[in-house]
Design a protein around this motif. Sequence first.
Motif, PDB file in Angstrom:
ATOM      1  N   ILE A   1       0.838  -1.208   0.000  1.00  0.00           N
ATOM      2  CA  ILE A   1       0.000   0.000   0.000  1.00  0.00           C
ATOM      3  C   ILE A   1       0.869   1.253   0.000  1.00  0.00           C
ATOM      4  CG2 ILE A   1      -1.638   1.340   1.386  1.00  0.00           C
ATOM      5  CD1 ILE A   1      -2.841  -1.390   2.235  1.00  0.00           C
ATOM      6  N   ALA A   2       1.930   1.251   0.785  1.00  0.00           N
ATOM      7  CA  ALA A   2       2.811   2.417   0.847  1.00  0.00           C
ATOM      8  C   ALA A   2       3.536   2.648  -0.481  1.00  0.00           C
ATOM      9  CB  ALA A   2       3.823   2.247   1.971  1.00  0.00           C
ATOM     10  N   ALA A   3       3.978   1.571  -1.128  1.00  0.00           N
ATOM     11  CA  ALA A   3       4.694   1.716  -2.403  1.00  0.00           C
ATOM     12  C   ALA A   3       3.779   2.283  -3.485  1.00  0.00           C
ATOM     13  CB  ALA A   3       5.254   0.367  -2.834  1.00  0.00           C
ATOM     14  N   PHE A   4       2.565   1.754  -3.578  1.00  0.00           N
ATOM     15  CA  PHE A   4       1.643   2.257  -4.595  1.00  0.00           C
ATOM     16  C   PHE A   4       1.175   3.674  -4.270  1.00  0.00           C
ATOM     17  CE2 PHE A   4       1.195  -2.268  -5.714  1.00  0.00           C
ATOM     18  CZ  PHE A   4       1.473  -2.155  -7.072  1.00  0.00           C
ATOM     19  N   SER A   5       1.043   3.998  -2.995  1.00  0.00           N
ATOM     20  CA  SER A   5       0.674   5.361  -2.619  1.00  0.00           C
ATOM     21  C   SER A   5       1.784   6.342  -2.970  1.00  0.00           C
ATOM     22  CB  SER A   5       0.378   5.433  -1.125  1.00  0.00           C
ATOM     23  OG  SER A   5      -0.706   4.608  -0.804  1.00  0.00           O
ATOM     24  N   LEU A   6       3.028   5.963  -2.710  1.00  0.00           N
ATOM     25  CA  LEU A   6       4.155   6.825  -3.076  1.00  0.00           C
ATOM     26  C   LEU A   6       4.195   7.037  -4.588  1.00  0.00           C
ATOM     27  CD1 LEU A   6       6.785   8.347  -2.390  1.00  0.00           C
ATOM     28  CD2 LEU A   6       7.976   6.169  -2.685  1.00  0.00           C
ATOM     29  N   GLY A   7       3.985   5.983  -5.353  1.00  0.00           N
ATOM     30  CA  GLY A   7       3.952   6.126  -6.805  1.00  0.00           C
ATOM     31  C   GLY A   7       2.842   7.049  -7.272  1.00  0.00           C
ATOM     32  N   ALA A   8       1.670   6.946  -6.654  1.00  0.00           N
ATOM     33  CA  ALA A   8       0.555   7.815  -7.027  1.00  0.00           C
ATOM     34  C   ALA A   8       0.847   9.273  -6.686  1.00  0.00           C
ATOM     35  CB  ALA A   8      -0.720   7.351  -6.318  1.00  0.00           C
TER      36      ALA A   8
ATOM     37  N   LYS B   1      15.830  17.420  -9.986  1.00  0.00           N
ATOM     38  CA  LYS B   1      16.749  16.438  -9.394  1.00  0.00           C
ATOM     39  C   LYS B   1      16.031  15.538  -8.403  1.00  0.00           C
ATOM     40  CE  LYS B   1      21.354  17.786  -9.681  1.00  0.00           C
ATOM     41  NZ  LYS B   1      22.585  18.009  -8.990  1.00  0.00           N
ATOM     42  N   LEU B   2      15.174  16.117  -7.583  1.00  0.00           N
ATOM     43  CA  LEU B   2      14.414  15.335  -6.616  1.00  0.00           C
ATOM     44  C   LEU B   2      13.411  14.425  -7.329  1.00  0.00           C
ATOM     45  CD1 LEU B   2      13.804  14.824  -3.615  1.00  0.00           C
ATOM     46  CD2 LEU B   2      12.093  16.622  -3.774  1.00  0.00           C
ATOM     47  N   ARG B   3      12.833  14.922  -8.418  1.00  0.00           N
ATOM     48  CA  ARG B   3      11.854  14.150  -9.176  1.00  0.00           C
ATOM     49  C   ARG B   3      12.472  12.875  -9.731  1.00  0.00           C
ATOM     50  NH1 ARG B   3       9.957  17.160 -14.217  1.00  0.00           N
ATOM     51  NH2 ARG B   3       9.919  18.793 -12.658  1.00  0.00           N
ATOM     52  N   ARG B   4      13.667  12.978 -10.274  1.00  0.00           N
ATOM     53  CA  ARG B   4      14.325  11.803 -10.848  1.00  0.00           C
ATOM     54  C   ARG B   4      14.659  10.769  -9.784  1.00  0.00           C
ATOM     55  NH1 ARG B   4      18.616  11.759 -15.526  1.00  0.00           N
ATOM     56  NH2 ARG B   4      16.917  13.041 -16.260  1.00  0.00           N
ATOM     57  N   GLY B   5      15.225  11.208  -8.670  1.00  0.00           N
ATOM     58  CA  GLY B   5      15.565  10.287  -7.590  1.00  0.00           C
ATOM     59  C   GLY B   5      14.345   9.620  -6.988  1.00  0.00           C
ATOM     60  N   MET B   6      13.308  10.408  -6.727  1.00  0.00           N
ATOM     61  CA  MET B   6      12.078   9.848  -6.165  1.00  0.00           C
ATOM     62  C   MET B   6      11.411   8.888  -7.138  1.00  0.00           C
ATOM     63  SD  MET B   6      11.446  11.002  -3.074  1.00  0.00           S
ATOM     64  CE  MET B   6       9.705  11.085  -2.817  1.00  0.00           C
ATOM     65  N   ALA B   7      11.475   9.184  -8.431  1.00  0.00           N
ATOM     66  CA  ALA B   7      10.876   8.290  -9.428  1.00  0.00           C
ATOM     67  C   ALA B   7      11.605   6.953  -9.462  1.00  0.00           C
ATOM     68  CB  ALA B   7      10.899   8.952 -10.800  1.00  0.00           C
TER      69      ALA B   7
ATOM     70  N   ILE C   1      13.342   5.578  -7.004  1.00  0.00           N
ATOM     71  CA  ILE C   1      13.038   4.866  -5.761  1.00  0.00           C
ATOM     72  C   ILE C   1      11.633   4.287  -5.789  1.00  0.00           C
ATOM     73  CG2 ILE C   1      12.641   5.221  -3.286  1.00  0.00           C
ATOM     74  CD1 ILE C   1      15.004   7.200  -3.366  1.00  0.00           C
ATOM     75  N   SER C   2      10.665   5.052  -6.275  1.00  0.00           N
ATOM     76  CA  SER C   2       9.293   4.554  -6.300  1.00  0.00           C
ATOM     77  C   SER C   2       9.131   3.423  -7.310  1.00  0.00           C
ATOM     78  CB  SER C   2       8.308   5.682  -6.584  1.00  0.00           C
ATOM     79  OG  SER C   2       8.504   6.211  -7.871  1.00  0.00           O
ATOM     80  N   ILE C   3       9.848   3.463  -8.435  1.00  0.00           N
ATOM     81  CA  ILE C   3       9.795   2.363  -9.399  1.00  0.00           C
ATOM     82  C   ILE C   3      10.358   1.095  -8.772  1.00  0.00           C
ATOM     83  CG2 ILE C   3      10.834   1.499 -11.537  1.00  0.00           C
ATOM     84  CD1 ILE C   3      10.490   4.318 -12.671  1.00  0.00           C
ATOM     85  N   ALA C   4      11.460   1.221  -8.051  1.00  0.00           N
ATOM     86  CA  ALA C   4      12.040   0.054  -7.391  1.00  0.00           C
ATOM     87  C   ALA C   4      11.096  -0.507  -6.329  1.00  0.00           C
ATOM     88  CB  ALA C   4      13.381   0.425  -6.762  1.00  0.00           C
TER      89      ALA C   4
END
Length: 63
Positions: free
Chosen positions: A12-19, A31-37, A39-42
Amino acid sequence: MDPMTSSVIFIIAAFSLGAVIVMKRDTLPPKLRRGMAIISIAMIAFAFFLIVYSLFTMGSDAT
């Protein structure tokens, strides 16, 4: 805590972070967008692995 409960909370947390990343992509710095993307994909990929693994082990009685 039960391992299944931990897995469900992580999924639930992973899919919420992706959303949240998808919905707020315009307000995040590049820069933050790329790193967060990344991490969320992983995390979402690992969540899919957990879902498939739980489906394969659903019938086993390994407690």
